[in-house]
Design a protein around this motif. Structure first.
Motif, PDB file in Angstrom:
ATOM      1  N   SER A 187       0.910  -1.216  -0.001  1.00 43.94           N
ATOM      2  CA  SER A 187      -0.013  -0.143   0.044  1.00 43.94           C
ATOM      3  C   SER A 187       1.050   1.367  -0.060  1.00 43.94           C
ATOM      4  O   SER A 187       2.176   1.116   0.386  1.00 43.94           O
ATOM      5  CB  SER A 187      -0.749  -0.072   1.140  1.00 43.94           C
ATOM      6  OG  SER A 187      -0.064   0.295   2.347  1.00 43.94           O
ATOM      7  N   PRO A 188       0.272   2.505  -0.234  1.00 42.65           N
ATOM      8  CA  PRO A 188       1.048   3.660  -0.393  1.00 42.65           C
ATOM      9  C   PRO A 188       1.695   3.890   1.185  1.00 42.65           C
ATOM     10  O   PRO A 188       2.956   4.033   1.079  1.00 42.65           O
ATOM     11  CB  PRO A 188      -0.059   4.693  -0.534  1.00 42.65           C
ATOM     12  CG  PRO A 188      -0.875   4.294  -1.447  1.00 42.65           C
ATOM     13  CD  PRO A 188      -0.957   2.523  -1.127  1.00 42.65           C
ATOM     14  N   ALA A 189       0.922   3.523   2.188  1.00 41.84           N
ATOM     15  CA  ALA A 189       1.702   3.538   3.714  1.00 41.84           C
ATOM     16  C   ALA A 189       2.757   2.785   3.835  1.00 41.84           C
ATOM     17  O   ALA A 189       3.650   3.199   4.386  1.00 41.84           O
ATOM     18  CB  ALA A 189       0.560   3.439   4.594  1.00 41.84           C
ATOM     19  N   ILE A 212      11.323   9.495   2.019  1.00 46.40           N
ATOM     20  CA  ILE A 212      11.284  10.846   1.046  1.00 46.40           C
ATOM     21  C   ILE A 212      10.479  10.883  -0.200  1.00 46.40           C
ATOM     22  O   ILE A 212      10.438  11.790  -0.713  1.00 46.40           O
ATOM     23  CB  ILE A 212      12.679  11.092   0.899  1.00 46.40           C
ATOM     24  CG1 ILE A 212      13.346  10.159  -0.294  1.00 46.40           C
ATOM     25  CG2 ILE A 212      13.754  10.947   2.122  1.00 46.40           C
ATOM     26  CD1 ILE A 212      14.774  10.112  -0.985  1.00 46.40           C
ATOM     27  N   TYR A 213       9.799   9.782  -0.327  1.00 53.21           N
ATOM     28  CA  TYR A 213       8.795   9.602  -1.605  1.00 53.21           C
ATOM     29  C   TYR A 213       7.450  10.235  -1.234  1.00 53.21           C
ATOM     30  O   TYR A 213       6.673   9.507  -0.250  1.00 53.21           O
ATOM     31  CB  TYR A 213       8.904   8.216  -2.036  1.00 53.21           C
ATOM     32  CG  TYR A 213       7.955   8.025  -3.362  1.00 53.21           C
ATOM     33  CD1 TYR A 213       8.473   8.486  -4.598  1.00 53.21           C
ATOM     34  CD2 TYR A 213       6.714   7.637  -3.366  1.00 53.21           C
ATOM     35  CE1 TYR A 213       7.686   8.460  -5.879  1.00 53.21           C
ATOM     36  CE2 TYR A 213       6.170   7.259  -4.475  1.00 53.21           C
ATOM     37  CZ  TYR A 213       6.614   7.848  -5.578  1.00 53.21           C
ATOM     38  OH  TYR A 213       5.876   7.421  -6.866  1.00 53.21           O
ATOM     39  N   ASP A 214       6.768  10.862  -2.031  1.00 54.23           N
ATOM     40  CA  ASP A 214       5.507  11.317  -1.711  1.00 54.23           C
ATOM     41  C   ASP A 214       4.679  10.342  -2.543  1.00 54.23           C
ATOM     42  O   ASP A 214       4.366  10.368  -3.542  1.00 54.23           O
ATOM     43  CB  ASP A 214       5.308  12.783  -2.436  1.00 54.23           C
ATOM     44  CG  ASP A 214       3.985  13.288  -2.339  1.00 54.23           C
ATOM     45  OD1 ASP A 214       2.920  12.480  -1.559  1.00 54.23           O
ATOM     46  OD2 ASP A 214       3.640  14.383  -2.806  1.00 54.23           O
ATOM     47  N   THR A 215       3.856   9.956  -1.526  1.00 47.26           N
ATOM     48  CA  THR A 215       3.041   8.653  -2.079  1.00 47.26           C
ATOM     49  C   THR A 215       1.418   8.935  -2.171  1.00 47.26           C
ATOM     50  O   THR A 215       0.455   8.114  -2.628  1.00 47.26           O
ATOM     51  CB  THR A 215       2.907   7.524  -1.016  1.00 47.26           C
ATOM     52  OG1 THR A 215       2.630   7.757   0.369  1.00 47.26           O
ATOM     53  CG2 THR A 215       4.521   6.803  -0.908  1.00 47.26           C
ATOM     54  N   SER A 216       1.296  10.368  -2.055  1.00 47.41           N
ATOM     55  CA  SER A 216      -0.151  10.686  -2.441  1.00 47.41           C
ATOM     56  C   SER A 216      -0.627  10.430  -3.882  1.00 47.41           C
ATOM     57  O   SER A 216      -1.967  10.619  -3.980  1.00 47.41           O
ATOM     58  CB  SER A 216      -0.198  12.271  -2.116  1.00 47.41           C
ATOM     59  OG  SER A 216       0.350  13.044  -2.859  1.00 47.41           O
TER      60      SER A 216
END
Length: 811
Positions: free
Chosen positions: A120-122, A130-134
């Motif tokens: 999952s993104p979480a 440091i990666y923006d998973t939004s």
């Protein structure tokens, strides 16, 4: 300087060092590698060093797995550091289509017995904070891979080879490669010459120029590729782990840790540049090019959207180096066209990940006659004769720019099309055919409508083109269809000793009577499959040999290089001169009887027979056979007359509801007939594995017979199974994992929907105990497990009554 060796390897990059190392491992130690400068001084030294198990192709996946395993152990073996970073890899998905692709990749990784999870993104954010998973919906994670020091890996394999007795010569450029009358090779260098039995061109940037010495025109071109290294990332110092190598197709690149900074790889998807189209200078060494800031800025800005904390960091270094590409992005590994014992190990786009496994495979091929994995996708002879420098440039450039695009099953190249077309091409095009490339030919894949704009709609699951193919197949089964299948290779073999020659070369026996046909396999000394062919006997000393279009140069090599100089046999390649129309369906005879100047009744023209007849005034070689499973004739016609014959048959067929059908429909029909295809009949399988022994005659001598005899006694570790999968709305793509009682027992080779039976069918190579009819299995498709049952026979007409046109088939 030595004056003779068994093998000379030209080129000291990762590919050449791997071939040297693995030849030594196979027991050939009278071998030498010659490098014009220092080891790794071409493309190897500046590579990003990524090595991942995250690849869906079965053969290439095995190579990736082997590279990971080797890099973990070779340091202990050789005491040469390779700086293995076991940080794992991530690849993220932003759309549902992207998720399907990644889940298919995951299925294939699991099929090879490796670890891969959907996160999952979480969960991704925990691994790479440091990666923006939004912007993403998730991704796949392969924890057991990472990156290495490219120079270290090359040095380690070279050292391992030297420890086994191989030699490495540096600072010695090869200036010519000549084949001697004895068949041996003379490799001329600045310091003298070496006579050898085998030569391996692993020349990297210079491989094409080295090939020219021996009359080869290799389809390789270097493409420029940038990566950027940032200043130190403060967040890295606070982590208790190294971030996984993270691939994000949004900015078409990858990111990993490089000491304290971030290394960002970028692919230009709009205007990629080639380098050295006229040849790499011989004095090029450890060469980099000036960074092109304008070219990489758009992709770097997109990267910073995903990594906002990097935006304000300084750039420590920009590397703009060349990477060798081929027209399809796969390497050239195997025999060179027409030259005995001249081998290629070049054109590698990601040599760090490919080098160990492909070097091992080539060593097996050279020593034992074949490799343990299918080499079809890497064989240098897969390209047709039109793959010249401009073709290579255009295709390599397109491949580079789409390398990180979603590889939909329907995807086709857009550059360099219509190089080989049949005489009916304009007719099928007018019927809204969507074409696929097969051996350079334009082959109708499916017939759509004008709204498609000549391109097949892209989908991972069933879409408009799937429905169109099902409709075509059902129309063939209920009525009659006409297809242009000219994309086959056609060889004419004549002479007083033609029959004896073919019987010696082929596993099946040649037809004894004129008008007979046979399906046969071509085997190597290990008993695995080099090719397949349909052969018709057209005269006492004349045979018509037909094999797949993409196999043309490879099979031509096989049959010509195995010809004895004393045999009175003539072989002609008539592939471009002849086309093929297939008429199939229960109404086929009704249509052709209106045009043929010969009786087509069963008593006069039976199943599996061949005759030279006239149809609509056009002389044809007519073969009564087809993959469709229906009454059918293949009409082999001079290409110049193919259009006229299409017109006549099409007109005669309209009162009977004739439809055009393409290769996708034929693929669905062959699954219902349980016919093996190219994915099942490759050099990693024998006729025993593929259950094709009915096409082998063990009461005669042929290449590979002794190996088959041994296997018949010892058994095999895997055999083919024909599966009925209980699922709806999607189909297998190949490579999916097969389970029995929770244990991995094999993988899918190919599959598709049965248009008559309505069943979802597949072939899979599985453990022998899982292959018995009635066995319950499970198949992983796009991340979901579906129940499957092993079938005993074809789901459609297992007794071939339709093919024979027996009345009981339609009762």
């Amino acid at each position: 300087m030595m004056d003779s060796a068994r093998v000379v390897v030209i080129g000291g990059g990762n590919m050449g060092a791997s071939v040297l190392y693995h030849l030594a491992k196979e027991g050939w130690t009278d071998i030498v590698l010659i490098e014009k400068a220092e080891l790794t001084s071409g493309a190897t030294w500046h590579a990003a060093g990524l090595v991942s198990r995250m690849t869906p192709g079965h053969a290439l996946g095995i190579c990736h797995d082997y590279a990971v395993d080797l890099y973990k152990t070779i340091e202990d073996e050789t005491e040469q550091g390779v700086s293995w970073h076991n940080c794992g890899s991530l690849r993220v998905a932003a759309t549902e289509d992207h998720r399907f692709w990644l889940m298919h990749t995951r299925d294939a990784v699991l099929a090879r017995g490796q670890e891969c999870q959907w996160l999952s993104p979480a969960e991704i954010a925990k691994l790479n904070p440091i990666y923006d998973t939004s912007h993403i919906i998730g991704g796949i994670h392969t924890p057991d891979d990472g990156h290495v020091d490219p120079s270290g890996t090359c040095q380690a394999m070279a050292k391992g080879a030297r420890q086994l007795g191989a030699k490495v010569m540096r600072r010695n450029r090869v200036t010519d490669v000549q084949q001697l009358p004895s068949g041996e090779w003379k490799v001329i260098t600045e310091q003298g010459y070496i006579t050898c039995e085998h030569v391996v061109n692993a020349g990297g940037y210079h491989a094409r120029q080295i090939g020219v010495f021996s009359g080869l025109d290799l389809p390789i071109i270097p493409m420029q590729h940038h990566y950027v290294v940032t200043d130190s990332v403060p967040e890295f110092a606070e982590m208790d782990h190294e971030i996984p190598v993270t691939r994000d197709d949004y900015y078409t690149g990858y990111l990993r840790r490089e000491q304290g900074g971030a290394l960002i790889g970028l692919y230009d998807t709009h205007d990629a540049l080639a380098k050295w189209r006229d040849g790499c200078p011989w004095d090029s060494e450890n060469e980099l090019f000036e960074p092109d800031y304008d070219r990489i800025t758009p992709w770097l800005e997109k990267c910073f959207e995903r990594y906002p904390n990097l935006m304000n960091l300084g750039i420590k270094r920009i590397v703009n180096g060349a990477i060798t590409y081929t027209p399809d992005g796969h390497p050239l590994v195997g025999p060179a066209q027409g030259l005995k014992n001249y081998w290629l190990a070049c054109g590698a786009t990601v040599g760090i990940a490919w080098g160990p496994g492909l070097g091992r495979a080539l060593a097996q091929w050279m020593v034992h006659g074949t490799a343990d994995i299918s080499m079809r996708g890497f064989d240098p002879r897969r390209f047709h004769g039109l793959a010249n420098e401009d073709y290579t440039y255009q295709r390599a450039r397109e491949n580079y720019m789409t390398r990180l695009s979603l590889p939909y099953p329907q995807l086709q190249y857009e550059t360099c099309r219509e190089l080989r077309v049949s005489g009916a091409h304009d007719r099928t095009k007018a019927l809204h055919a969507v074409f696929e490339e097969a051996g350079g030919w334009e082959r109708p894949r499916v017939y759509g409508d004008s709204a498609w704009g000549g391109k097949e709609p892209q989908s991972w699951k069933r879409g408009p083109s799937w429905q169109a193919a099902v409709t075509e197949a059902r129309a063939v089964h209920s009525g009659v269809g006409l297809g242009d299948f000219s994309a086959f290779s056609k060889f004419e073999i004549t002479g007083p000793e033609a029959e004896a020659y073919l019987n010696r070369l082929c596993a099946n026996r040649m037809p004894r009577k004129v008008g007979g046909t046979c399906l046969t396999l071509l085997l190597n000394e290990r008993g695995t499959i080099e090719g397949e062919a349909t052969i018709a006997r057209l005269g006492e000393n004349r045979f018509w040999f037909v094999t797949g279009g993409p196999s043309e140069r490879r099979v031509w090599d096989w049959i010509t290089l195995h010809q004895r100089g004393t045999e009175d046999v003539t072989i002609r390649n008539l592939s471009d001169d002849w086309g093929i129309l297939t008429v199939a369906g229960p109404k086929t005879r009704d249509v052709l009887a209106l045009l043929a100047e010969a009786s087509l009744e069963n008593s006069d023209f039976g199943w599996l027979k061949a005759r030279e007849i006239t149809v609509a005034g056009v002389p044809v070689i007519a073969l009564r056979l087809s993959f469709s499973g229906e009454l059918a004739w293949e009409l082999h016609v001079p290409n110049a007359q193919l259009g006229a014959l299409w017109d006549a048959i099409w007109a005669a067929g309209q009162p009977h509801g004739m439809v055009p059908f393409g290769s996708k429909a034929l693929e669905l029909m062959r699954m219902e007939k349980a016919y093996r295809g190219g994915h099942e009949l490759a050099n990693d399988a024998t006729p025993i594995h593929a259950d094709q022994m009915r096409f082998v005659k063990m009461d005669k001598e042929f290449v590979g017979k002794q190996a088959l005899s041994r296997l018949a006694t010892t058994g095999t570790s895997s055999v083919i199974a024909y599966l009925d999968i209980d699922m709806e709305g999607t189909d297998v793509l190949g490579g999916e994992a097969v389970y029995r009682n929770g244990h991995n027992v094999g993988s899918v080779s190919s599959g598709g929907y049965g248009p008559v039976s309505g069943r979802n069918l597949a072939f899979a190579f599985v453990h022998p105990e899982a292959s018995k009819p009635g066995t319950k299995l499970q198949v992983m498709v796009f991340g979901d497990l579906y129940p499957a049952t092993v079938l005993a026979e074809a789901v459609l007409d297992p007794e071939n009554l339709r093919l024979r046109d027996v009345a009981a088939a339609f009762a």
